[in-house]
Design an enzyme around this catalytic site. Structure first.
Site, PDB file in Angstrom:
ATOM      1  N   GLU B  29       0.826  -1.211   0.000  1.00 46.98           N
ATOM      2  CA  GLU B  29       0.000   0.000   0.000  1.00 46.98           C
ATOM      3  C   GLU B  29       0.863   1.265   0.000  1.00 46.98           C
ATOM      4  O   GLU B  29       0.326   2.377   0.064  1.00 46.98           O
ATOM      5  CB  GLU B  29      -0.944  -0.010   1.209  1.00 46.98           C
ATOM      6  CG  GLU B  29      -2.019  -1.101   1.078  1.00 46.98           C
ATOM      7  CD  GLU B  29      -2.970  -1.183   2.267  1.00 46.98           C
ATOM      8  OE1 GLU B  29      -4.154  -1.460   2.051  1.00 46.98           O
ATOM      9  OE2 GLU B  29      -2.520  -0.987   3.412  1.00 46.98           O
ATOM     10  N   GLY B 106      -7.424 -17.536  -7.150  1.00 46.43           N
ATOM     11  CA  GLY B 106      -8.759 -17.475  -6.536  1.00 46.43           C
ATOM     12  C   GLY B 106      -8.719 -17.401  -5.019  1.00 46.43           C
ATOM     13  O   GLY B 106      -9.738 -17.621  -4.355  1.00 46.43           O
ATOM     14  N   TYR B 142     -13.589  -5.992  -6.675  1.00 44.99           N
ATOM     15  CA  TYR B 142     -14.659  -5.811  -5.688  1.00 44.99           C
ATOM     16  C   TYR B 142     -15.993  -5.505  -6.378  1.00 44.99           C
ATOM     17  O   TYR B 142     -17.038  -6.029  -5.988  1.00 44.99           O
ATOM     18  CB  TYR B 142     -14.295  -4.714  -4.693  1.00 44.99           C
ATOM     19  CG  TYR B 142     -13.070  -5.018  -3.852  1.00 44.99           C
ATOM     20  CD1 TYR B 142     -12.760  -6.326  -3.489  1.00 44.99           C
ATOM     21  CD2 TYR B 142     -12.221  -3.992  -3.414  1.00 44.99           C
ATOM     22  CE1 TYR B 142     -11.639  -6.604  -2.714  1.00 44.99           C
ATOM     23  CE2 TYR B 142     -11.106  -4.263  -2.635  1.00 44.99           C
ATOM     24  CZ  TYR B 142     -10.809  -5.569  -2.296  1.00 44.99           C
ATOM     25  OH  TYR B 142      -9.697  -5.840  -1.536  1.00 44.99           O
ATOM     26  N   GLU B 151     -18.864   6.451  -2.648  1.00 43.37           N
ATOM     27  CA  GLU B 151     -18.307   7.763  -2.980  1.00 43.37           C
ATOM     28  C   GLU B 151     -19.138   8.855  -2.319  1.00 43.37           C
ATOM     29  O   GLU B 151     -20.348   8.703  -2.147  1.00 43.37           O
ATOM     30  CB  GLU B 151     -18.228   7.918  -4.495  1.00 43.37           C
ATOM     31  CG  GLU B 151     -16.966   7.214  -5.013  1.00 43.37           C
ATOM     32  CD  GLU B 151     -17.086   6.652  -6.418  1.00 43.37           C
ATOM     33  OE1 GLU B 151     -18.037   7.017  -7.119  1.00 43.37           O
ATOM     34  OE2 GLU B 151     -16.223   5.826  -6.794  1.00 43.37           O
TER      35      GLU B 151
END
Lengths: 166, 166
Positions: B29, B106, B142, B151
């Protein structure tokens, strides 16, 4: 804290009032159709065998908010989250709301201050909450307290029907 | 679910591995300096008297991931949040991570599916997690599962030093 204000933990008797305040807040957020909560669900969440949230009530009126004539001015509802980075739990503020007729008296700040005291006593690493991007007055107020806006992150949400499919 | 994969609850023996994975995820990240967690804090959070989070481990290798040669492929760490609108607790996924050499098998989907099963069994109203806005591959994945990106909302964060001031 204003002289006429009392911040106290919610009791089971407050549940109908909290549900009314949740609906008022959803109206204010322009999302009134989102409220599916009922008194029974809320009672269970706050005062059941395994509570999943806690609430504070802001009472305003004579005798430091303790008199019978005191009115419910607002509420805060919170639970504990956890940060893997910090390695400790935090306090997540799900709702904070002051009724329009009680605004401008420092009640929002008093609620946040009471929450900060709880966070400190319970050794939390952070306090967090969400704000609507159009709510500039709230954003300005939160920034004035030292809050950082976590731009660059977005919440993903999967509803019950979708996770049943997964 | 892939044949060589086992998803199981974390045990106290996994704590050092989970901390290593938390650090790998923070590197991915691009925020490696954010990790203050220690083994002791993590042990307390996951396996102490009053746990504040739970974790699942993804094990990959022979015999359906159960063999001694199985390797840790990833993890998920979660806790329960609460929605006043839904009136029920939800499952909040704090971390989900698959190590680079195990991607494309997966495993991420299998972890999310295991979490969805837990959410269903515990009568949660929602599953939620956060995604970095630049992580387009994660966002696409996602969305393909049916997740909605919230949002218009931003998280406000108050650090320990600021809430001590409040």
């Amino acid at each position: 804290m204003p002289d006429d204000l009392l911040i106290r933990p919610a009791t089971p008797n407050d549940v109908p009032t909290i549900l009314a305040l949740i609906r008022e807040l959803a109206e204010y957020e322009k999302l009134p159709d989102q409220v599916e909560a009922t008194e029974a669900l809320l009672h269970d969440a706050l005062f059941g065998d395994r509570p999943s949230a806690e609430a504070l009530m802001a009472m305003y009126g004579p005798n430091g908010g303790e008199g019978e004539e005191s009115k419910v001015a607002g509420y805060a509802l919170f639970f504990h989250n956890f940060s893997t980075w910090v390695g400790r739990k935090g306090l997540y503020l799900e709702d904070i709301y002051v009724r329009p007729q009680f605004r401008g008296k420092g009640i929002g700040r008093a609620l946040l201050s009471a929450l900060a005291k709880i966070a400190r006593e319970r050794n939390c690493g952070r306090m967090e909450w969400s704000v609507l991007d159009w709510n500039e007055s709230a954003i300005g107020f939160y920034r004035s307290l030292g809050a950082e806006l976590m731009e660059g992150w977005t919440i993903c949400r999967l509803g019950e029907n979708d996770f049943r499919k997964l």
